[in-house]
Scaffold this motif. Structure first.
Motif, PDB file in Angstrom:
ATOM      1  N   LEU A 182       0.811  -1.203   0.000  1.00 45.02           N
ATOM      2  CA  LEU A 182       0.000   0.000   0.000  1.00 45.02           C
ATOM      3  C   LEU A 182       0.848   1.259   0.000  1.00 45.02           C
ATOM      4  CD1 LEU A 182      -2.852  -1.004   2.488  1.00 45.02           C
ATOM      5  CD2 LEU A 182      -2.633  -1.469   0.032  1.00 45.02           C
ATOM      6  N   THR A 183       1.952   1.242   0.740  1.00 47.07           N
ATOM      7  CA  THR A 183       2.815   2.423   0.806  1.00 47.07           C
ATOM      8  C   THR A 183       3.385   2.764  -0.566  1.00 47.07           C
ATOM      9  OG1 THR A 183       3.399   1.892   3.090  1.00 47.07           O
ATOM     10  CG2 THR A 183       4.823   3.439   1.928  1.00 47.07           C
ATOM     11  N   ALA A 184       3.981   1.775  -1.229  1.00 51.79           N
ATOM     12  CA  ALA A 184       4.593   2.012  -2.539  1.00 51.79           C
ATOM     13  C   ALA A 184       3.544   2.313  -3.603  1.00 51.79           C
ATOM     14  CB  ALA A 184       5.430   0.803  -2.953  1.00 51.79           C
ATOM     15  N   SER A 185       2.420   1.588  -3.581  1.00 47.42           N
ATOM     16  CA  SER A 185       1.426   1.769  -4.642  1.00 47.42           C
ATOM     17  C   SER A 185       0.744   3.125  -4.560  1.00 47.42           C
ATOM     18  CB  SER A 185       0.384   0.650  -4.584  1.00 47.42           C
ATOM     19  OG  SER A 185      -0.320   0.666  -3.355  1.00 47.42           O
ATOM     20  N   ARG A 186       0.854   3.798  -3.407  1.00 48.91           N
ATOM     21  CA  ARG A 186       0.340   5.162  -3.291  1.00 48.91           C
ATOM     22  C   ARG A 186       1.437   6.195  -3.564  1.00 48.91           C
ATOM     23  NH1 ARG A 186      -2.604   3.434   2.314  1.00 48.91           N
ATOM     24  NH2 ARG A 186      -4.496   2.517   1.393  1.00 48.91           N
ATOM     25  N   ALA A 187       2.651   5.893  -3.102  1.00 50.79           N
ATOM     26  CA  ALA A 187       3.728   6.889  -3.202  1.00 50.79           C
ATOM     27  C   ALA A 187       4.309   6.989  -4.601  1.00 50.79           C
ATOM     28  CB  ALA A 187       4.832   6.550  -2.202  1.00 50.79           C
ATOM     29  N   TRP A 188       4.563   5.848  -5.252  1.00 48.74           N
ATOM     30  CA  TRP A 188       5.297   5.899  -6.515  1.00 48.74           C
ATOM     31  C   TRP A 188       4.508   6.629  -7.608  1.00 48.74           C
ATOM     32  CZ3 TRP A 188       8.362   5.554  -3.179  1.00 48.74           C
ATOM     33  CH2 TRP A 188       9.249   4.547  -2.878  1.00 48.74           C
ATOM     34  N   PRO A 189       3.202   6.393  -7.764  1.00 46.98           N
ATOM     35  CA  PRO A 189       2.481   7.211  -8.765  1.00 46.98           C
ATOM     36  C   PRO A 189       2.531   8.706  -8.462  1.00 46.98           C
ATOM     37  CG  PRO A 189       1.223   5.244  -8.235  1.00 46.98           C
ATOM     38  CD  PRO A 189       2.352   5.315  -7.249  1.00 46.98           C
ATOM     39  N   ARG A 190       2.551   9.074  -7.186  1.00 48.43           N
ATOM     40  CA  ARG A 190       2.667  10.492  -6.840  1.00 48.43           C
ATOM     41  C   ARG A 190       4.022  11.060  -7.230  1.00 48.43           C
ATOM     42  NH1 ARG A 190       0.443   9.507  -0.767  1.00 48.43           N
ATOM     43  NH2 ARG A 190      -1.790   9.257  -1.246  1.00 48.43           N
ATOM     44  N   LEU A 191       5.009  10.173  -7.389  1.00 48.84           N
ATOM     45  CA  LEU A 191       6.333  10.605  -7.820  1.00 48.84           C
ATOM     46  C   LEU A 191       6.459  10.597  -9.344  1.00 48.84           C
ATOM     47  CD1 LEU A 191       8.541   8.764  -5.162  1.00 48.84           C
ATOM     48  CD2 LEU A 191       7.921  11.189  -5.221  1.00 48.84           C
ATOM     49  N   GLY A 192       5.344  10.425 -10.029  1.00 47.66           N
ATOM     50  CA  GLY A 192       5.341  10.551 -11.481  1.00 47.66           C
ATOM     51  C   GLY A 192       5.389   9.263 -12.266  1.00 47.66           C
ATOM     52  N   PHE A 193       5.367   8.116 -11.609  1.00 46.70           N
ATOM     53  CA  PHE A 193       5.447   6.843 -12.325  1.00 46.70           C
ATOM     54  C   PHE A 193       4.082   6.443 -12.886  1.00 46.70           C
ATOM     55  CE2 PHE A 193       9.208   6.463  -9.588  1.00 46.70           C
ATOM     56  CZ  PHE A 193      10.144   6.049 -10.517  1.00 46.70           C
ATOM     57  N   THR A 194       4.096   5.970 -14.136  1.00 42.76           N
ATOM     58  CA  THR A 194       2.890   5.482 -14.802  1.00 42.76           C
ATOM     59  C   THR A 194       3.055   3.991 -15.079  1.00 42.76           C
ATOM     60  OG1 THR A 194       2.545   7.615 -15.871  1.00 42.76           O
ATOM     61  CG2 THR A 194       1.411   5.715 -16.820  1.00 42.76           C
ATOM     62  N   PRO A 195       2.112   3.143 -14.653  1.00 44.55           N
ATOM     63  CA  PRO A 195       2.233   1.696 -14.913  1.00 44.55           C
ATOM     64  C   PRO A 195       2.349   1.399 -16.401  1.00 44.55           C
ATOM     65  CG  PRO A 195       0.535   2.123 -13.273  1.00 44.55           C
ATOM     66  CD  PRO A 195       0.945   3.465 -13.830  1.00 44.55           C
ATOM     67  N   ALA A 196       3.293   0.537 -16.748  1.00 45.19           N
ATOM     68  CA  ALA A 196       3.487   0.121 -18.131  1.00 45.19           C
ATOM     69  C   ALA A 196       3.209  -1.367 -18.309  1.00 45.19           C
ATOM     70  CB  ALA A 196       4.907   0.436 -18.594  1.00 45.19           C
ATOM     71  N   LEU A 197       3.624  -2.181 -17.336  1.00 47.90           N
ATOM     72  CA  LEU A 197       3.371  -3.619 -17.375  1.00 47.90           C
ATOM     73  C   LEU A 197       2.786  -4.058 -16.043  1.00 47.90           C
ATOM     74  CD1 LEU A 197       6.596  -5.212 -18.970  1.00 47.90           C
ATOM     75  CD2 LEU A 197       4.344  -5.015 -20.042  1.00 47.90           C
ATOM     76  N   TYR A 198       1.868  -5.011 -16.111  1.00 44.58           N
ATOM     77  CA  TYR A 198       1.372  -5.669 -14.914  1.00 44.58           C
ATOM     78  C   TYR A 198       1.885  -7.103 -14.888  1.00 44.58           C
ATOM     79  CZ  TYR A 198      -2.103  -1.934 -14.309  1.00 44.58           C
ATOM     80  OH  TYR A 198      -2.719  -0.724 -14.122  1.00 44.58           O
ATOM     81  N   ARG A 199       2.390  -7.527 -13.741  1.00 37.84           N
ATOM     82  CA  ARG A 199       2.659  -8.947 -13.545  1.00 37.84           C
ATOM     83  C   ARG A 199       1.445  -9.540 -12.858  1.00 37.84           C
ATOM     84  NH1 ARG A 199       7.551 -10.249  -9.890  1.00 37.84           N
ATOM     85  NH2 ARG A 199       6.085 -10.668  -8.203  1.00 37.84           N
ATOM     86  N   MET A 200       0.804 -10.467 -13.545  1.00 33.73           N
ATOM     87  CA  MET A 200      -0.395 -11.091 -13.011  1.00 33.73           C
ATOM     88  C   MET A 200      -0.112 -12.561 -12.751  1.00 33.73           C
ATOM     89  SD  MET A 200      -3.312  -9.175 -15.295  1.00 33.73           S
ATOM     90  CE  MET A 200      -4.627  -9.652 -14.159  1.00 33.73           C
ATOM     91  N   THR A 201      -0.617 -13.058 -11.644  1.00 36.36           N
ATOM     92  CA  THR A 201      -0.285 -14.423 -11.236  1.00 36.36           C
ATOM     93  C   THR A 201      -1.536 -15.218 -10.890  1.00 36.36           C
ATOM     94  OG1 THR A 201       0.001 -13.791  -8.914  1.00 36.36           O
ATOM     95  CG2 THR A 201       1.956 -13.726 -10.316  1.00 36.36           C
ATOM     96  N   ARG A 202      -1.406 -16.510 -11.053  1.00 33.99           N
ATOM     97  CA  ARG A 202      -2.433 -17.464 -10.629  1.00 33.99           C
ATOM     98  C   ARG A 202      -1.726 -18.637  -9.970  1.00 33.99           C
ATOM     99  NH1 ARG A 202      -6.211 -21.586 -14.202  1.00 33.99           N
ATOM    100  NH2 ARG A 202      -7.668 -22.082 -12.507  1.00 33.99           N
ATOM    101  N   ARG A 203      -2.241 -19.070  -8.843  1.00 31.89           N
ATOM    102  CA  ARG A 203      -1.657 -20.225  -8.152  1.00 31.89           C
ATOM    103  C   ARG A 203      -2.683 -21.353  -8.104  1.00 31.89           C
ATOM    104  NH1 ARG A 203       1.123 -15.870  -6.591  1.00 31.89           N
ATOM    105  NH2 ARG A 203       3.352 -16.145  -6.183  1.00 31.89           N
ATOM    106  N   ILE A 204      -2.287 -22.469  -8.701  1.00 33.18           N
ATOM    107  CA  ILE A 204      -3.160 -23.628  -8.810  1.00 33.18           C
ATOM    108  C   ILE A 204      -3.090 -24.440  -7.518  1.00 33.18           C
ATOM    109  CG2 ILE A 204      -3.682 -25.681 -10.176  1.00 33.18           C
ATOM    110  CD1 ILE A 204      -3.901 -23.078 -11.749  1.00 33.18           C
ATOM    111  N   ASP A 205      -4.215 -24.937  -7.077  1.00 35.36           N
ATOM    112  CA  ASP A 205      -4.258 -25.828  -5.917  1.00 35.36           C
ATOM    113  C   ASP A 205      -3.492 -27.109  -6.259  1.00 35.36           C
ATOM    114  OD1 ASP A 205      -4.930 -27.637  -3.880  1.00 35.36           O
ATOM    115  OD2 ASP A 205      -6.931 -26.779  -3.625  1.00 35.36           O
ATOM    116  N   GLU A 206      -2.390 -27.339  -5.568  1.00 36.75           N
ATOM    117  CA  GLU A 206      -1.512 -28.468  -5.903  1.00 36.75           C
ATOM    118  C   GLU A 206      -2.182 -29.820  -5.697  1.00 36.75           C
ATOM    119  OE1 GLU A 206       2.331 -28.176  -4.137  1.00 36.75           O
ATOM    120  OE2 GLU A 206       2.603 -26.078  -4.726  1.00 36.75           O
ATOM    121  N   ARG A 207      -3.281 -29.855  -4.980  1.00 35.49           N
ATOM    122  CA  ARG A 207      -3.966 -31.129  -4.771  1.00 35.49           C
ATOM    123  C   ARG A 207      -4.527 -31.694  -6.067  1.00 35.49           C
ATOM    124  NH1 ARG A 207      -7.875 -29.272   0.037  1.00 35.49           N
ATOM    125  NH2 ARG A 207      -8.070 -27.540  -1.465  1.00 35.49           N
TER     126      ARG A 207
END
Length: 336
Positions: free
Chosen positions: A299-324
């Motif tokens: 939460l700290t970084a995701s609020r602070a970094w855009p205020r410092l002028g950063f614009t998201p370019a790539l998202y890393r998206m993940t999925r974790r499969i139930d190993e069972r």
């Protein structure tokens, strides 16, 4: 639509699709490198990706024409264990193709990944491609990491001195021990809610060497904030080094790799002042843009970094499969 294994015969068409996708991505994020807009450079990136160990994929054909592709890489290491990655150059759809093509490509890839014992699945997607992001979300993928850019044309204002008695300066070798004492602050912060990123003891084994190399690096910079001899926070900037299959890193860019302030000294302008020092120095050194990344749940970084002028370019998206799923058969007594 027909799905077939991706081979060399698909490279030319796939390179054109990747170049078109990157052109649209760069229209939304002009700081991105321009070269991959050309099919020849896109092909080089694809060929570099295919050289990664344990990389394979599928092509989606319609009437013999390529309308989409996905190349996945199995990754086995101490950080992720056994995981499967769809890197940024490893996928694209033809203009007008249904996002359902991605769903079918993933279903075919994921079957192989799970059979190989890889239950963590990762996709790197252009942040500006909302249909793609929504499609992968529908497949069970969630936002985990943000990769962002900002120009160095405008320097961040430090908003005045953080407070009386706080000194900002560049670190030297004499500061190594003090830096190592607080190097774990970021990991400790991300261990807590809502990030819950493991902070394993072995993560710190290489820190003495890593920080020594940073302090001795010709273009690396560590900026310190201190008061009455106590280190309050620090920020690290290093030249951004693109990988062979990198679609994110522009030429002449610097990476903002770490920014941390002791919790009891936050919200006093210290982090912003450190960042402003680093950015101004980077601009004097000839860098033109800055790269940063952070956990979406930080939460700290995701609020602070855009205020410092950063614009998201790539998202890393993940999925974790139930190993069972590897052994569960749905009823008692199953043997096959």
């Amino acid at each position: 639509m027909e799905l077939v294994p991706f081979t060399n015969e698909h490279l030319d068409a796939a390179s054109s699709l990747l170049a078109l996708r990157h052109r649209a991505h760069r229209a939304a994020h002009p700081l991105l490198p321009a070269a991959p807009e050309e099919p020849a450079e896109a092909r080089r990136l694809l060929e570099a990706l295919r050289k990664r160990p344990r990389t394979s994929g599928f092509a989606a054909l319609q009437g013999g024409r390529l309308i989409g592709f996905a190349l996945g890489t199995l990754r086995i290491d101490t950080t992720w264990g056994r995981s499967a990655w769809l890197f940024a150059p490893g996928h694209a759809l033809a203009p007008g193709a249904s996002p359902e093509v991605y769903r079918e490509l993933y279903a075919t890839l994921a079957r192989q990944w799970v059979r190989a014992g890889c239950f963590a699945h990762v996709a790197l997607l252009p942040a500006s491609d909302r249909p793609a992001v929504e499609t992968w979300s529908s497949l069970g993928f969630g936002h985990e990491q943000v990769h962002a850019l900002r120009s160095l044309d405008a320097v961040v204002s430090p908003s005045g001195a953080p407070e009386q008695g706080v000194r900002l300066r560049r670190a030297g070798m004499e500061d190594l021990d003090r830096l190592l004492e607080v190097a774990g602050l970021v990991s400790e912060h991300q261990r807590e809610s809502p990030v819950f990123a493991p902070y394993l003891p072995e993560f710190s084994e290489d820190w003495p060497q890593d920080y020594t190399e940073l302090l001795q690096g010709e273009a690396d910079r560590i900026w310190l904030a201190e008061q009455a001899g106590r280190l309050l926070g620090f920020a690290i900037f290093s030249p951004a080094e693109p990988t062979a299959d990198d679609l994110l890193t522009p030429p002449e860019s610097v990476s903002f790799t770490v920014g941390v302030t002791r919790e009891e000294f936050r919200r006093r302008g210290i982090g912003r002042a450190l960042f402003a020092c680093g950015l101004e120095e980077a601009r004097r050194m000839g860098f033109r843009s800055c790269i940063a990344d952070w956990r979406s749940t930080n939460l700290t970084a995701s609020r602070a970094w855009p205020r410092l002028g950063f614009t998201p370019a790539l998202y890393r998206m993940t999925r974790r499969i139930d190993e069972r799923v590897a052994w569960a058969r749905g009823h008692f007594g199953a043997t096959d």
